[in-house]
Motif scaffolding. Structure first.
Motif, PDB file in Angstrom:
ATOM      1  N   LEU A   1     -25.331 -28.243   4.753  1.00  0.00           N
ATOM      2  CA  LEU A   1     -25.949 -27.062   4.902  1.00  0.00           C
ATOM      3  C   LEU A   1     -27.552 -27.550   5.193  1.00  0.00           C
ATOM      4  CD1 LEU A   1     -24.700 -25.035   1.984  1.00  0.00           C
ATOM      5  CD2 LEU A   1     -24.467 -24.343   4.345  1.00  0.00           C
TER       6      LEU A   1
ATOM      7  N   MET B   1     -24.308 -18.813   6.325  1.00  0.00           N
ATOM      8  CA  MET B   1     -23.193 -19.887   6.663  1.00  0.00           C
ATOM      9  C   MET B   1     -21.853 -19.207   7.132  1.00  0.00           C
ATOM     10  SD  MET B   1     -20.835 -22.269   3.763  1.00  0.00           S
ATOM     11  CE  MET B   1     -19.775 -21.000   3.778  1.00  0.00           C
TER      12      MET B   1
ATOM     13  N   CYS C   1     -17.354 -23.202   6.175  1.00  0.00           N
ATOM     14  CA  CYS C   1     -17.335 -24.580   5.686  1.00  0.00           C
ATOM     15  C   CYS C   1     -16.160 -25.236   5.486  1.00  0.00           C
ATOM     16  CB  CYS C   1     -18.253 -24.795   4.338  1.00  0.00           C
ATOM     17  SG  CYS C   1     -17.573 -24.229   3.020  1.00  0.00           S
TER      18      CYS C   1
ATOM     19  N   VAL D   1     -20.208 -27.692   8.189  1.00  0.00           N
ATOM     20  CA  VAL D   1     -20.619 -26.452   8.113  1.00  0.00           C
ATOM     21  C   VAL D   1     -21.019 -25.839   9.500  1.00  0.00           C
ATOM     22  CG1 VAL D   1     -21.357 -26.721   5.762  1.00  0.00           C
ATOM     23  CG2 VAL D   1     -23.238 -26.547   7.458  1.00  0.00           C
TER      24      VAL D   1
ATOM     25  N   ILE E   1     -23.569 -22.768  10.624  1.00  0.00           N
ATOM     26  CA  ILE E   1     -24.652 -21.576  10.049  1.00  0.00           C
ATOM     27  C   ILE E   1     -25.146 -20.804  11.519  1.00  0.00           C
ATOM     28  CG2 ILE E   1     -25.292 -22.799   8.209  1.00  0.00           C
ATOM     29  CD1 ILE E   1     -27.908 -23.664   9.482  1.00  0.00           C
TER      30      ILE E   1
END
Ligand code: MG
Length: 157
Positions: free
Chosen positions: A48, A91, A94, A152, A154
């Motif tokens: 992240l 997010m 993930c 991840v 975002i």
């Protein structure tokens, strides 16, 4: 949209609790670390932070800082999500891979996904947790440690 990846390893030792993805697993060994050593959450935090180019978990939560001694890694994850929120990021999804010979992770995956989704504040549909052994090869195969990878996506909106 931005992508990030994280990787972490912790040593398996006797006399420690085993926490993975915010879930406590029954096992004769646990992961050693300054915090609760939840290697999967640490990899996720780094993914992240990496996606947002905000450094890494060691920069934000130094492992020589007494305030993080024994800390529940879910608190670190919550703080990382807050840092991203401040920057306008959420997010998208993930995907975590845990490398461990023992214990078997599979039965715990639904609880892990639900717990991470709760902490992040998203649907568990957006949280994937997978596990693999390394065919008894390497430090994970010898049960000396557990490794975790996370990727991840975002979005800035
Ligand atoms: Mg770590």
């Amino acid at each position: 949209m931005r992508v990030g990846m994280g990787f972490d390893v912790h040593r398996l030792v006797a006399g420690r609790e085993l926490w993975l993805c915010g879930v406590k697993l029954e096992h004769d060994k646990g992961l050693l670390g300054h915090s609760d050593a939840d290697v999967a959450i640490h990899a996720l935090c780094d993914a992240l932070l990496g996606a947002a180019a905000l450094g890494d978990i060691g920069k934000h939560f130094p492992d020589n800082d007494p305030q993080y001694r024994g800390i529940d890694s879910r608190i670190l994850l919550r703080n990382v999500v807050k840092l991203l929120t401040i920057q306008g990021y959420t997010m998208v999804n993930c995907d975590i891979t845990i490398c461990a010979e023992q214990p078997r992770i599979g039965p715990h995956v639904p609880a892990m996904r639900a717990e991470l989704a709760r902490v992040i504040g998203c649907s568990s549909n957006n949280v994937s947790v997978k596990a693999t052994t390394t065919e008894r090869l390497g430090f994970t195969g010898r049960e000396e440690g557990i490794a975790a990878y996370a990727v991840v996506l975002i979005d800035n909106k």
